[in-house]
Scaffold this active site. Sequence first.
Site, short mmCIF file in Angstrom:
data_model
loop_
_atom_site.label_atom_id
_atom_site.label_comp_id
_atom_site.label_asym_id
_atom_site.label_seq_id
_atom_site.Cartn_x
_atom_site.Cartn_y
_atom_site.Cartn_z
CG ASN A 16 -9.36 -5.34 -10.04
OD1 ASN A 16 -9.86 -4.46 -10.96
ND2 ASN A 16 -9.40 -5.55 -8.84
CB ILE A 91 4.59 -4.25 -0.03
CG1 ILE A 91 3.24 -3.67 0.45
CG2 ILE A 91 5.38 -3.12 -0.54
CD1 ILE A 91 3.48 -3.19 2.05
CG HIS A 108 -4.97 1.70 -3.23
ND1 HIS A 108 -4.53 0.76 -2.51
CD2 HIS A 108 -5.67 2.83 -2.54
CE1 HIS A 108 -4.86 1.15 -1.03
NE2 HIS A 108 -5.71 2.31 -1.26
CD GLU A 146 11.44 4.47 -4.78
OE1 GLU A 146 11.12 3.89 -5.72
OE2 GLU A 146 11.87 5.88 -4.72
CB VAL A 148 3.32 1.15 0.25
CG1 VAL A 148 2.25 0.41 0.28
CG2 VAL A 148 4.43 0.43 0.81
CG ASP A 149 -0.94 2.03 -2.13
OD1 ASP A 149 -1.03 1.34 -2.78
OD2 ASP A 149 -1.49 1.83 -0.89
CB ALA A 178 -14.09 3.13 -9.77
CD GLU A 179 -11.07 -2.24 -7.18
OE1 GLU A 179 -10.32 -2.94 -7.64
OE2 GLU A 179 -11.75 -2.29 -6.08
C1 GAR Z 1 -9.45 -5.04 -5.30
O1 GAR Z 1 -10.43 -4.27 -4.60
C2 GAR Z 1 -8.06 -4.39 -5.32
O2 GAR Z 1 -8.13 -2.85 -5.78
C3 GAR Z 1 -7.41 -4.67 -3.71
O3 GAR Z 1 -7.90 -5.85 -3.65
C4 GAR Z 1 -9.00 -6.30 -4.37
C5 GAR Z 1 -8.68 -7.47 -5.19
O4 GAR Z 1 -9.91 -8.23 -5.88
N1 GAR Z 1 -5.97 -4.15 -3.91
C6 GAR Z 1 -5.38 -3.67 -2.93
O5 GAR Z 1 -6.06 -3.31 -1.98
C7 GAR Z 1 -4.08 -3.52 -2.96
N2 GAR Z 1 -3.57 -2.24 -1.83
P1 GAR Z 1 -9.71 -8.97 -6.92
O6 GAR Z 1 -8.59 -10.18 -6.46
O7 GAR Z 1 -10.87 -9.64 -7.22
O8 GAR Z 1 -9.08 -8.08 -8.29
#
Ligand code: GAR
Length: 202
Positions: A16, A91, A108, A146, A148-149, A178-179
Amino acid sequence: MLTARIAVIASGGGTNLQALIDARGRGELKSGQIALVIADKAGVKAIDRANAAGIACMVIPRREPEFEEKVLSALAEHNIDMVILAGFLGIFSGGFIRKFHGPVINIHPALIPSFCGKGFYGLRVHQAALDYGVKVTGATVHYASEVVDGGKIILQKAVDVLPGDTPEILQRRVMEQAEWVLLPQAAELVSAQIIREKESNI
Ligand code: GAR
């Protein structure tokens, strides 16, 4: 051009983070520049990605005492306007969110409010979605709060779950579809907002 100074906090692969770097390179993230990367563990790939892009990078181990205070002083030292949690698997406390003067946003890998909250991170999120049998999942970018998510949602995108998916296959599809699309878009939206606020204060 006035830009918002962004710090990215990552725990692992940093794909990301890479999506943000690439979006900046393509001119899609124009209102914000990544001024600092903080990795919460030594040796993670996010550090290599920051180094390769010539971005200041530091390691602040999450398990060390006063982790949050150390992060806050790094943010102040680098004049950071906004924090992006990009694959940060810890967190932050409500105190951290209140003490930092700017927005903190998080990505997320599910459609909040599904498969989120304490214990839902990384592959566990996709395993939970497969166990439940949902046919659609996705990703959410939201303000950190405060809870989580639990902060207000900025952007969301749905992704199909397909027969034969494993957590790894589903994770990859959610990232690609998506991400890596949503996070740069949200970074641009929030950065542009920060710049508008700065300009109205000049
Ligand atoms: C991603 O899928 C992100 O959305 C998730 O961890 C991965 C990290 O990948 N985050 C969570 O689960 C936070 N609750 P990356 O290090 O390759 O970006």
